[in-house]
Design a protein around this motif. Structure first.
Motif, short mmCIF file in Angstrom:
data_model
loop_
_atom_site.label_atom_id
_atom_site.label_comp_id
_atom_site.label_asym_id
_atom_site.label_seq_id
_atom_site.Cartn_x
_atom_site.Cartn_y
_atom_site.Cartn_z
N THR A 147 64.81 116.85 35.88
CA THR A 147 64.95 115.62 36.66
C THR A 147 64.37 114.41 35.94
O THR A 147 64.76 113.28 36.25
CB THR A 147 64.27 115.76 38.04
OG1 THR A 147 62.89 116.04 37.86
CG2 THR A 147 64.92 116.87 38.85
N GLU A 148 63.46 114.61 34.99
CA GLU A 148 62.80 113.51 34.31
C GLU A 148 62.98 113.57 32.79
O GLU A 148 62.10 113.14 32.04
CB GLU A 148 61.31 113.51 34.63
CG GLU A 148 61.01 113.33 36.10
CD GLU A 148 59.52 113.28 36.37
OE1 GLU A 148 58.72 113.31 35.41
OE2 GLU A 148 59.15 113.23 37.56
N LEU A 149 64.12 114.09 32.33
CA LEU A 149 64.31 114.30 30.90
C LEU A 149 64.18 113.02 30.09
O LEU A 149 63.50 113.00 29.05
CB LEU A 149 65.67 114.96 30.64
CG LEU A 149 65.96 115.31 29.19
CD1 LEU A 149 64.91 116.29 28.65
CD2 LEU A 149 67.34 115.89 29.05
N SER A 150 64.76 111.94 30.54
CA SER A 150 64.68 110.68 29.79
C SER A 150 63.24 110.21 29.62
O SER A 150 62.85 109.75 28.54
CB SER A 150 65.50 109.59 30.49
OG SER A 150 66.86 109.93 30.50
N LYS A 151 62.45 110.33 30.67
CA LYS A 151 61.04 109.91 30.60
C LYS A 151 60.27 110.81 29.63
O LYS A 151 59.43 110.33 28.85
CB LYS A 151 60.39 109.97 31.98
CG LYS A 151 60.93 108.93 32.94
CD LYS A 151 60.29 109.08 34.30
CE LYS A 151 60.91 108.12 35.31
NZ LYS A 151 60.37 108.29 36.66
N LEU A 152 60.56 112.11 29.69
CA LEU A 152 59.86 113.03 28.79
C LEU A 152 60.22 112.76 27.33
O LEU A 152 59.36 112.79 26.46
CB LEU A 152 60.20 114.49 29.15
CG LEU A 152 59.66 114.97 30.50
CD1 LEU A 152 60.15 116.38 30.78
CD2 LEU A 152 58.15 114.92 30.53
N ILE A 153 61.49 112.47 27.07
CA ILE A 153 61.90 112.17 25.70
C ILE A 153 61.21 110.90 25.20
O ILE A 153 60.78 110.83 24.05
CB ILE A 153 63.43 112.06 25.60
CG1 ILE A 153 64.05 113.45 25.78
CG2 ILE A 153 63.87 111.44 24.29
CD1 ILE A 153 65.54 113.49 25.84
N ALA A 154 61.08 109.91 26.06
CA ALA A 154 60.39 108.68 25.67
C ALA A 154 58.93 108.98 25.31
O ALA A 154 58.39 108.43 24.34
CB ALA A 154 60.46 107.65 26.79
N ARG A 155 58.28 109.85 26.07
CA ARG A 155 56.89 110.22 25.77
C ARG A 155 56.80 110.97 24.44
O ARG A 155 55.88 110.76 23.65
CB ARG A 155 56.32 111.06 26.90
CG ARG A 155 56.08 110.23 28.18
CD ARG A 155 55.77 111.07 29.39
NE ARG A 155 54.59 111.91 29.22
CZ ARG A 155 54.16 112.78 30.14
NH1 ARG A 155 54.80 112.88 31.30
NH2 ARG A 155 53.11 113.51 29.91
N VAL A 156 57.78 111.84 24.19
CA VAL A 156 57.78 112.59 22.94
C VAL A 156 58.02 111.64 21.76
O VAL A 156 57.38 111.76 20.71
CB VAL A 156 58.85 113.71 22.98
CG1 VAL A 156 59.07 114.32 21.61
CG2 VAL A 156 58.45 114.78 23.98
N GLU A 157 58.91 110.67 21.94
CA GLU A 157 59.15 109.69 20.88
C GLU A 157 57.90 108.89 20.58
O GLU A 157 57.70 108.44 19.44
CB GLU A 157 60.28 108.74 21.28
CG GLU A 157 61.65 109.37 21.23
CD GLU A 157 62.75 108.45 21.72
OE1 GLU A 157 63.86 108.54 21.19
OE2 GLU A 157 62.51 107.64 22.64
N ALA A 158 57.04 108.74 21.56
CA ALA A 158 55.78 108.01 21.35
C ALA A 158 54.73 108.89 20.68
O ALA A 158 53.63 108.43 20.39
CB ALA A 158 55.27 107.50 22.69
N GLY A 159 55.07 110.18 20.43
CA GLY A 159 54.14 111.04 19.70
C GLY A 159 53.51 112.15 20.52
O GLY A 159 52.77 112.97 19.99
N GLU A 160 53.78 112.20 21.81
CA GLU A 160 53.17 113.22 22.67
C GLU A 160 53.92 114.55 22.54
O GLU A 160 55.13 114.57 22.31
CB GLU A 160 53.23 112.74 24.12
CG GLU A 160 52.48 113.62 25.09
CD GLU A 160 52.48 113.05 26.50
OE1 GLU A 160 52.14 113.81 27.42
OE2 GLU A 160 52.84 111.87 26.68
#
Length: 88
Positions: free
Chosen positions: A11-24
């Motif tokens: 349900t929150e894939l886009s948000k999770l990808i943004a966090r991963v792109e930030a290095g998390e």
């Protein structure tokens, strides 16, 4: 590292990808059991490989090694005229 259930990740894939792109790094879990990890991509440049461990032989093997015809006994061996015990 954050752990997220698979249901929430869907349900929150886009948000999770943004966090991963930030290095998390994010762990995906099925219930309480971790099953996968989302990590940022590392350098994706192709690896240029060198000649390898036989590079010292380049230019030292004569063309005749590859292009001269085989001696008759070797040619016969390749054609199966010899048995494995060395008899004709």
């Amino acid at each position: 590292m954050t752990t997220v259930t698979i249901h929430k990740a869907k349900t929150e894939l886009s948000k999770l990808i943004a966090r991963v792109e930030a290095g998390e790094e994010i762990i995906l879990a099925r219930g309480d059991k971790p099953v996968a990890r989302l990590v940022p991509m590392t350098d994706t440049k192709p690896v240029i490989r060198g000649a390898g461990s036989l590079a010292h032989l380049l230019g030292k093997i004569p063309d005749s090694f590859f292009f001269d015809p085989l001696p008759d006994d070797e040619l016969e061996a390749w054609e199966g005229k010899y048995s494995f015990d060395g008899e004709k």
